[in-house]
Scaffold this active site. Structure first.
Site, PDB file in Angstrom:
ATOM      1  N   LYS A 170     -14.311  -6.688  -9.502  1.00 27.84           N
ATOM      2  CA  LYS A 170     -14.834  -7.192 -10.769  1.00 27.84           C
ATOM      3  C   LYS A 170     -13.711  -7.287 -11.793  1.00 27.84           C
ATOM      4  O   LYS A 170     -13.527  -8.322 -12.446  1.00 27.84           O
ATOM      5  CB  LYS A 170     -15.930  -6.245 -11.252  1.00 27.84           C
ATOM      6  CG  LYS A 170     -16.853  -6.847 -12.259  1.00 27.84           C
ATOM      7  CD  LYS A 170     -17.959  -5.858 -12.608  1.00 27.84           C
ATOM      8  CE  LYS A 170     -18.940  -5.685 -11.459  1.00 27.84           C
ATOM      9  NZ  LYS A 170     -19.797  -4.500 -11.626  1.00 27.84           N
TER      10      LYS A 170
ATOM     11  N   ARG B 254     -18.522  -0.816 -16.726  1.00 26.36           N
ATOM     12  CA  ARG B 254     -18.955  -1.383 -15.444  1.00 26.36           C
ATOM     13  C   ARG B 254     -18.144  -0.843 -14.276  1.00 26.36           C
ATOM     14  O   ARG B 254     -16.935  -0.701 -14.360  1.00 26.36           O
ATOM     15  CB  ARG B 254     -18.826  -2.907 -15.492  1.00 26.36           C
ATOM     16  CG  ARG B 254     -19.345  -3.525 -16.765  1.00 26.36           C
ATOM     17  CD  ARG B 254     -19.059  -5.011 -16.856  1.00 26.36           C
ATOM     18  NE  ARG B 254     -19.722  -5.780 -15.816  1.00 26.36           N
ATOM     19  CZ  ARG B 254     -19.509  -7.071 -15.603  1.00 26.36           C
ATOM     20  NH1 ARG B 254     -18.618  -7.732 -16.344  1.00 26.36           N
ATOM     21  NH2 ARG B 254     -20.142  -7.692 -14.645  1.00 26.36           N
TER      22      ARG B 254
ATOM     23  N   GLY C 185     -24.906  -3.503  -6.652  1.00 27.81           N
ATOM     24  CA  GLY C 185     -25.912  -2.585  -7.168  1.00 27.81           C
ATOM     25  C   GLY C 185     -25.786  -1.148  -6.705  1.00 27.81           C
ATOM     26  O   GLY C 185     -26.640  -0.322  -6.995  1.00 27.81           O
TER      27      GLY C 185
ATOM     28  N   MET D  19     -23.365   1.077  -7.418  1.00 29.16           N
ATOM     29  CA  MET D  19     -22.841   2.018  -8.415  1.00 29.16           C
ATOM     30  C   MET D  19     -23.434   1.681  -9.775  1.00 29.16           C
ATOM     31  O   MET D  19     -24.246   0.795  -9.906  1.00 29.16           O
ATOM     32  CB  MET D  19     -21.321   1.948  -8.424  1.00 29.16           C
ATOM     33  CG  MET D  19     -20.734   2.449  -7.118  1.00 29.16           C
ATOM     34  SD  MET D  19     -18.958   2.273  -7.073  1.00 29.16           S
ATOM     35  CE  MET D  19     -18.760   0.528  -7.031  1.00 29.16           C
TER      36      MET D  19
ATOM     37  N   ARG E 239     -17.487 -13.847  -7.831  1.00 28.73           N
ATOM     38  CA  ARG E 239     -17.008 -13.344  -6.537  1.00 28.73           C
ATOM     39  C   ARG E 239     -17.416 -14.338  -5.474  1.00 28.73           C
ATOM     40  O   ARG E 239     -18.305 -15.166  -5.687  1.00 28.73           O
ATOM     41  CB  ARG E 239     -17.598 -11.973  -6.244  1.00 28.73           C
ATOM     42  CG  ARG E 239     -19.095 -12.003  -6.153  1.00 28.73           C
ATOM     43  CD  ARG E 239     -19.670 -10.618  -5.900  1.00 28.73           C
ATOM     44  NE  ARG E 239     -21.090 -10.635  -6.226  1.00 28.73           N
ATOM     45  CZ  ARG E 239     -21.724  -9.664  -6.841  1.00 28.73           C
ATOM     46  NH1 ARG E 239     -21.107  -8.560  -7.192  1.00 28.73           N
ATOM     47  NH2 ARG E 239     -23.018  -9.746  -7.092  1.00 28.73           N
TER      48      ARG E 239
ATOM     49  N   HIS F   7     -32.036  -9.073  -5.301  1.00 28.84           N
ATOM     50  CA  HIS F   7     -31.387  -8.107  -4.417  1.00 28.84           C
ATOM     51  C   HIS F   7     -31.769  -8.354  -2.967  1.00 28.84           C
ATOM     52  O   HIS F   7     -30.925  -8.421  -2.082  1.00 28.84           O
ATOM     53  CB  HIS F   7     -31.791  -6.696  -4.847  1.00 28.84           C
ATOM     54  CG  HIS F   7     -31.233  -5.627  -3.964  1.00 28.84           C
ATOM     55  ND1 HIS F   7     -31.923  -5.130  -2.881  1.00 28.84           N
ATOM     56  CD2 HIS F   7     -30.038  -5.013  -3.965  1.00 28.84           C
ATOM     57  CE1 HIS F   7     -31.170  -4.238  -2.276  1.00 28.84           C
ATOM     58  NE2 HIS F   7     -30.020  -4.137  -2.912  1.00 28.84           N
TER      59      HIS F   7
ATOM     60  N   GLU G  54     -10.546   0.438  34.555  1.00 33.49           N
ATOM     61  CA  GLU G  54     -11.570   1.147  33.785  1.00 33.49           C
ATOM     62  C   GLU G  54     -11.430   2.664  33.877  1.00 33.49           C
ATOM     63  O   GLU G  54     -12.323   3.404  33.486  1.00 33.49           O
ATOM     64  CB  GLU G  54     -12.968   0.700  34.228  1.00 33.49           C
ATOM     65  CG  GLU G  54     -13.186   0.704  35.716  1.00 33.49           C
ATOM     66  CD  GLU G  54     -14.430  -0.079  36.148  1.00 33.49           C
ATOM     67  OE1 GLU G  54     -15.379  -0.138  35.367  1.00 33.49           O
ATOM     68  OE2 GLU G  54     -14.436  -0.610  37.274  1.00 33.49           O
TER      69      GLU G  54
ATOM     70  N   SER H  64      -8.476  -6.895  34.856  1.00 28.93           N
ATOM     71  CA  SER H  64      -9.463  -7.172  33.818  1.00 28.93           C
ATOM     72  C   SER H  64      -9.892  -5.820  33.266  1.00 28.93           C
ATOM     73  O   SER H  64     -10.385  -4.970  34.010  1.00 28.93           O
ATOM     74  CB  SER H  64     -10.653  -7.917  34.410  1.00 28.93           C
ATOM     75  OG  SER H  64     -11.626  -8.081  33.420  1.00 28.93           O
TER      76      SER H  64
ATOM     77  N   GLY I 229     -12.068  -3.294  31.892  1.00 27.25           N
ATOM     78  CA  GLY I 229     -13.500  -3.033  31.733  1.00 27.25           C
ATOM     79  C   GLY I 229     -13.609  -1.964  30.665  1.00 27.25           C
ATOM     80  O   GLY I 229     -13.707  -0.778  30.960  1.00 27.25           O
TER      81      GLY I 229
ATOM     82  N   ASN J 110     -15.841  -1.016  28.586  1.00 24.01           N
ATOM     83  CA  ASN J 110     -17.013  -0.143  28.427  1.00 24.01           C
ATOM     84  C   ASN J 110     -16.778   1.161  29.176  1.00 24.01           C
ATOM     85  O   ASN J 110     -16.876   2.249  28.618  1.00 24.01           O
ATOM     86  CB  ASN J 110     -18.280  -0.801  28.975  1.00 24.01           C
ATOM     87  CG  ASN J 110     -18.665  -2.035  28.190  1.00 24.01           C
ATOM     88  OD1 ASN J 110     -18.120  -2.276  27.115  1.00 24.01           O
ATOM     89  ND2 ASN J 110     -19.576  -2.807  28.729  1.00 24.01           N
TER      90      ASN J 110
ATOM     91  N   CYS K 226     -13.074  -7.587  29.646  1.00 21.99           N
ATOM     92  CA  CYS K 226     -14.443  -8.059  29.854  1.00 21.99           C
ATOM     93  C   CYS K 226     -15.497  -7.059  29.400  1.00 21.99           C
ATOM     94  O   CYS K 226     -16.618  -7.110  29.831  1.00 21.99           O
ATOM     95  CB  CYS K 226     -14.655  -8.407  31.324  1.00 21.99           C
ATOM     96  SG  CYS K 226     -14.549  -6.979  32.403  1.00 21.99           S
TER      97      CYS K 226
ATOM     98  N   TYR L  64      -7.001 -13.511  28.046  1.00 18.77           N
ATOM     99  CA  TYR L  64      -8.351 -13.935  27.671  1.00 18.77           C
ATOM    100  C   TYR L  64      -9.226 -12.742  27.343  1.00 18.77           C
ATOM    101  O   TYR L  64      -8.911 -11.604  27.701  1.00 18.77           O
ATOM    102  CB  TYR L  64      -8.988 -14.766  28.793  1.00 18.77           C
ATOM    103  CG  TYR L  64      -9.332 -13.974  30.036  1.00 18.77           C
ATOM    104  CD1 TYR L  64     -10.548 -13.295  30.131  1.00 18.77           C
ATOM    105  CD2 TYR L  64      -8.445 -13.894  31.108  1.00 18.77           C
ATOM    106  CE1 TYR L  64     -10.861 -12.544  31.258  1.00 18.77           C
ATOM    107  CE2 TYR L  64      -8.755 -13.152  32.240  1.00 18.77           C
ATOM    108  CZ  TYR L  64      -9.959 -12.480  32.304  1.00 18.77           C
ATOM    109  OH  TYR L  64     -10.263 -11.732  33.408  1.00 18.77           O
TER     110      TYR L  64
HETATM  111  P1  ADP Z   1     -23.297  -4.918 -10.775  1.00 18.97           P
HETATM  112  O1  ADP Z   1     -22.019  -4.565 -10.124  1.00 18.97           O
HETATM  113  O2  ADP Z   1     -24.412  -4.053 -10.375  1.00 18.97           O
HETATM  114  O3  ADP Z   1     -23.578  -6.383 -10.690  1.00 18.97           O
HETATM  115  P2  ADP Z   1     -22.328  -5.396 -13.432  1.00 18.97           P
HETATM  116  O4  ADP Z   1     -21.249  -4.554 -13.982  1.00 18.97           O
HETATM  117  O5  ADP Z   1     -21.946  -6.724 -12.959  1.00 18.97           O
HETATM  118  O6  ADP Z   1     -23.101  -4.576 -12.321  1.00 18.97           O
HETATM  119  O7  ADP Z   1     -23.415  -5.517 -14.559  1.00 18.97           O
HETATM  120  C1  ADP Z   1     -24.664  -6.036 -14.302  1.00 18.97           C
HETATM  121  C2  ADP Z   1     -25.055  -7.061 -15.335  1.00 18.97           C
HETATM  122  O8  ADP Z   1     -24.928  -6.530 -16.651  1.00 18.97           O
HETATM  123  C3  ADP Z   1     -24.182  -8.277 -15.365  1.00 18.97           C
HETATM  124  O9  ADP Z   1     -24.574  -9.209 -14.433  1.00 18.97           O
HETATM  125  C4  ADP Z   1     -24.420  -8.794 -16.755  1.00 18.97           C
HETATM  126  O10 ADP Z   1     -25.574  -9.578 -16.780  1.00 18.97           O
HETATM  127  C5  ADP Z   1     -24.622  -7.541 -17.548  1.00 18.97           C
HETATM  128  N1  ADP Z   1     -23.387  -7.255 -18.276  1.00 18.97           N
HETATM  129  C6  ADP Z   1     -22.345  -6.502 -17.890  1.00 18.97           C
HETATM  130  N2  ADP Z   1     -21.383  -6.500 -18.822  1.00 18.97           N
HETATM  131  C7  ADP Z   1     -21.834  -7.268 -19.838  1.00 18.97           C
HETATM  132  C8  ADP Z   1     -21.296  -7.687 -21.080  1.00 18.97           C
HETATM  133  N3  ADP Z   1     -20.091  -7.296 -21.476  1.00 18.97           N
HETATM  134  N4  ADP Z   1     -22.054  -8.482 -21.846  1.00 18.97           N
HETATM  135  C9  ADP Z   1     -23.285  -8.868 -21.443  1.00 18.97           C
HETATM  136  N5  ADP Z   1     -23.843  -8.529 -20.294  1.00 18.97           N
HETATM  137  C10 ADP Z   1     -23.135  -7.735 -19.488  1.00 18.97           C
HETATM  138 MG    MG Z   2     -17.437  -0.274  35.302  1.00 22.04          MG
HETATM  139 MG    MG Z   3     -22.515  -7.836 -11.280  1.00 24.95          MG
END
Ligand code: ADP
Ligand code: MG
Ligand code: MG
Length: 902
Positions: free
Chosen positions: A30, A100, A109, A111, A357, A478, A772, A791, A793, A795, A859, A879
């Site tokens: 991020k 963040r 989601g 952390m 991302r 999610h 093997e 070859s 093997g 496993n 294999c 191979y």
């Molecule tokens: P996650 O990794 O769980 O996606 P984020 O750090 O991306 O967590 O935060 C989740 C959401 O919070 C972001 O998608 C955004 O909508 C909101 N957010 C985070 N930072 C800001 C910011 N500086 N201003 C406005 N919204 C924010």
């Molecule tokens: Mg065998």
């Molecule tokens: Mg995010």
């Protein structure tokens, strides 16, 4: 000098971090993305990122920040204050920030993130005044108190919900929307939340904004080690030592009325790969409301909206904002050369990007996007090959459901419709929670996880289920994102459904029609490609051809040096393998030629025969059948090599079990049953896998291998007479001693010569061995004297190297990998390079030293695992051989290995 712990988004990271991965290692994905976007002039609220190394310092020093970090953060925030024109903690004109988390690989989601930090009883007044919107200010404050109370001070989420619910009831409507709570209601809520924190929290809510900030940074660092993050890392094979970055960023607000909102968009459709912006947003909302799937969001584009609802889109309602978003998406996709998953916030008509991302996508979408980016001139073919995760390609060959139209013709109608969130078909029994799904899967049951929405706590259940069905949430919820990442079929946002966790039932009511109720345990079928839900189990049909896959495979074949073969025992599988691009059969097991029902009695007679003559007689009965089997396989593989492994099973496995079976064999052999039973008892083995099997049978009862060799070479003679180009490779299993193979080889050659003399013709054939046993690796030089090929093997080589029985490993291996982390991965799925791999390398080296043109292949199960394939490439094997559906994986992984190590 103290270390540099903090980087501004605007900082130039310099040559050392020029590479994107290096940036991510330093700042987390991020933080790295925000830094890059600021340099691309994308509108990103200013901020700074504390490094992943700082997190690791914190983790290894009992939660202490390293020297100098706080000063560097204070210094950095000054620059942010200047740009925004607000002061952190300034009662008149407060700067608010988000804090963040973000690791080097996306862990959606898992952390914690805290929004609106910097609010207290004073600054909230300043915010109200400055924005001219008191309601907004207190809405932000109550959200902050809840997040901070939960994440930093350990007050349970549900306690906040309870206080909120009580307040709504006092206001006269327990079910009112949050956005309908009047201002003084929110002010009251803020007071009650503070009281709740004082009562239940580990400390009272801090009014001091700096204290808030350090508390939040520490909580983000700690969230790296929360249970769900740890669990997710295990699942993904991520390292515990990476640590998370921590980003402190100026807030922008999606909750400032009707011209504000928050959204997520993909630059292409993540399910189909189609080139069209795909996004969802919520008006007057903040943060994760979209991803959480609480409300089903609106579409960003009119084209993505359900028919008739095009006007309820950002495109129609805010065309200028929409155009900015389109341009931003194009810019980011072009820069990264791949589909992006972008988090946006619109504040009073201005769009801000908060994260970008590379987006998770379904397998078909991955292939299509890669190919089209080449067509568009954005990527070279080689870059495109590297962009696709090889491990997912087998999904493209999975069976699918007939289309809804085809089903309707047969009178099969869906009971509910939702969004086609992740393609594929899945059938299973309904379960309503993740633990239950995991439990059921452990017992070998196939289940569909049905939820109102999913959250990061549900991952293990999603992984265990065949498919996922949710009632709320969109294509970016999610459930949808995780399902695509896992390659699981998912139907999301199925508003026809009412899920009742209490009654453990789900009611489906399509288009206001009559309702169908399903109980826990009822079987349903999902069509993730079309977003349909059907009652009962439906039949699947063969996968549709994916033209983009063929193109990608062609490109892969042009760069790879490692050949790919298939493990195939029957003509049908051989033909299938060829159609998936196999360049030969790497392992044709012959066991099925003995175990077939109508042959078993004869085979038992062979094994229990009283004399070699009698054994020969019975073998003569099986030989023509085996010859016919081989003929069909050789025909199917015209022009390509076929490695046939001679009988491998312990004799033990052929012994009769029941009284009737004993009687049958005794009659056939013309013997007394008591005598026969006595002989069978003598042949009983304590540890058959290490017992009388494979080459050991070949040497002690030579007639069996002789007969097999004759059947095989006679078949080769037969088909070559018909003009088929046949390349048999005779493979002797479980050789550990050079003398075993040299003697066996004599036997094979003598049998062949006899046959060729009778026929007056010859065919070329090779003799080699399956490696093997660890000993075979060590004496590979001597073994190579009588082997034209090895070859691996892997496993059995893994079993014998570790001394671990694969069939019993389930009792402890998962603990080794997941909990104790003694092993980085299951060695039966991913080749153990340190041990087994080292033996393979030794064997290659010693074998080649003795015989320069020794053919080398692998294999085992590992032949279809991309990381193990990379090892095979590096080690110089010729191979890999895998099951047919994994051939596309092997072809792409081999190409990627070639590109990686060029
Ligand atoms: P996650 O990794 O769980 O996606 P984020 O750090 O991306 O967590 O935060 C989740 C959401 O919070 C972001 O998608 C955004 O909508 C909101 N957010 C985070 N930072 C800001 C910011 N500086 N201003 C406005 N919204 C924010
Ligand atoms: Mg065998
Ligand atoms: Mg995010």
């Amino acid at each position: 000098m103290t270390d540099k712990h903090v980087y501004l988004f605007d900082d130039d990271l310099g040559d050392e971090y020029a590479d994107m991965q290096a940036k991510k290692d330093l700042l987390g994905g991020k933080g790295a993305g925000l830094n890059v976007m600021r340099h691309l002039d994308v509108p990103v609220p200013p901020g700074l990122t504390i490094t992943t190394a700082t997190c690791n310092h914190f983790r290894t020093h009992d939660g202490a920040f390293p020297e100098g970090m706080e000063a560097q953060v204070r210094e950095g925030l000054k620059t942010v204050e200047e740009e925004v024109g607000r002061g952190f903690g300034d009662p008149k004109n407060p700067l608010l920030v988000s804090v963040r988390s973000g690791a080097r690989m996306s862990m959606p989601g898992m952390m914690d993130t805290i929004l609106n930090l910097g609010l207290n009883d004073e600054t909230v007044e300043g915010l109200a005044e400055g924005s001219g919107d008191r309601r907004f200010a207190f809405d932000a404050y109550r959200r902050f108190l809840q997040m901070y109370g939960d994440v930093v001070l350990g007050v349970d989420h549900s306690s906040f919900e309870e206080v909120l619910g009580n307040l709504k009831r006092e206001l006269g409507d327990g079910r009112m929307l949050d956005s309908d709570i009047p201002v003084d209601g929110l002010e009251e809520l803020v007071k009650r939340y503070q009281k709740l924190i004082a009562d239940e929290g580990s400390a009272p809510f801090p009014q001091d904004v700096w204290e808030q900030l350090w508390g939040a940074v520490a909580a983000v660092f700690r969230s790296w080690d929360n249970q769900r993050a740890i669990r997710y890392r295990r699942m993904q094979g991520f390292d515990d030592d990476w640590g998370t970055g921590c980003t402190v960023q100026a807030m922008v607000f999606g909750n400032m009325g009707q011209t504000s909102g928050t959204g997520v968009c993909f630059t292409r459709n993540p399910s189909t790969g189609e080139k069209m912006l795909y996004g969802e947003y919520l008006v007057n909302a903040q943060g994760e409301d979209v991803v959480a799937g609480i409300r089903t969001p609106l579409n960003i584009t009119a084209a993505g909206a359900p028919p008739g609802r095009e006007d309820e889109t950002l495109e129609r309602q805010m065309p200028e904002v929409f155009q900015t978003i389109v341009d931003l998406c194009a810019k980011l996709e072009a820069h990264y050369g791949d589909m992006q998953d972008i988090e946006l916030t619109v504040e009073r008509g201005k769009a801000w990007v908060l994260q970008t991302r590379t987006g998770k996508r379904a397998a078909h979408a991955a292939v299509r996007i890669a190919k089209e980016l080449v067509d568009e001139g954005v990527l070279t073919r080689e870059q495109a090959l590297m962009n696709v995760d090889a491990g997912v390609l087998d999904q493209l060959l999975h069976a699918r459901l007939p289309t809804p139209e085809e089903l309707e013709k047969e009178g099969t109608y869906p009971v509910a419709s939702g969004l086609p969130a992740s393609p594929g078909a899945a059938t299973g029994k309904i379960v309503f929670d993740a633990d239950q799904a995991e439990e059921a899967a452990k017992n070998g049951e196939e289940v569909i996880l049905v939820r109102r929405e999913t959250s990061p706590e549900d991952i293990h259940g999603m992984k265990a289920a065949q498919g996922i069905l949710t009632a709320t949430g969109g294509m970016t919820s999610h459930a949808a994102v995780v399902a695509r990442g896992l390659g699981k079929c998912c139907v999301a946002g199925c508003s026809d459904l009412q899920v009742d966790y209490g009654k453990r039932e789900v009611v489906a009511r399509k288009d206001g029609g009559h309702a169908v109720t399903f109980q826990e345990g009822d079987v349903i079928t999902l069509d993730g490609t079309h977003g349909k839900v059907y009652a009962g189990a439906l039949d699947v049909v063969a996968a549709a051809k994916v033209p983009e896959l063929e193109t990608l495979m062609k490109w892969a074949d042009q760069v790879r040096t490692l050949k790919v073969r298939a493990n195939a025992d029957t003509p049908r599988t051989a033909r299938l393998a060829r159609s998936f691009g196999a360049e030969g059969i790497g392992l044709c097991r012959t066991e099925h030629m003995f175990f077939a029902d109508e042959r078993l009695e004869a085979v038992r007679c062979v094994v229990l025969a009283g004399s070699p003559e009698q054994r020969k007689e019975w073998l003569a009965k099986i030989e023509p059948m085996q010859r016919a089997d081989f003929t069909k396989i050789f025909r199917a593989m015209d022009g390509l090599p076929v490695t046939v492994r001679l009988l491998d099973s312990p004799l033990h496995e052929f012994l009769p079990r029941e009284e009737a079976e004993h009687q049958q064999v005794a009659d056939a052999l013309g013997e007394d049953i008591a005598q026969l039973k006595a002989r069978a008892r003598q042949m009983h083995e304590v540890n058959p896998m290490l017992g009388h099997r494979a080459v050991r049978v070949g040497l002690t009862m030579p007639t069996i291998y002789e007969a097999q060799v004759r059947a095989l070479l006679q078949a080769a003679l037969d088909v070559s007479a018909d003009g088929i180009d046949v390349h048999p490779e005779i493979m002797i299993p479980v050789v550990g001693i050079a003398g075993e193979l040299s003697r066996m080889r004599k036997l094979v050659d003598a049998t062949a010569e006899l046959l060729f003399a009778e026929a007056g013709r010859r065919v070329d054939y090779q003799v080699g061995t399956m490696i093997e046993l660890p000993r075979a690796c060590l004496v590979a030089g001597e073994i190579a004297e009588s082997a034209e090929f090895f070859s691996f093997g892997t496993n059995d080589l893994t079993q014998t190297t570790f001394g671990i029985s694969r069939d019993d490993a389930g009792r402890f291996l998962p603990t080794y990998v997941d909990d104790l982390q003694i092993l980085p991965a299951d060695p039966f799925a991913r080749l153990d390079e340190d041990g087994v791999g080292e033996l393979v390398s030794i064997a290659c080296e010693r074998g080649r030293a003795k015989r320069g043109d020794l053919k080398l292949g692998l294999c085992g199960e590992h032949g279809g695992d991309p990381i193990s394939i990379d090892f095979c490439h590096r080690t110089g094997l010729g191979y890999v051989s895998c099951s047919p559906p994994r051939l596309p994986i092997a072809r792409l992984a081999a190409a990627q290995a070639a590109l990686r190590h060029r």
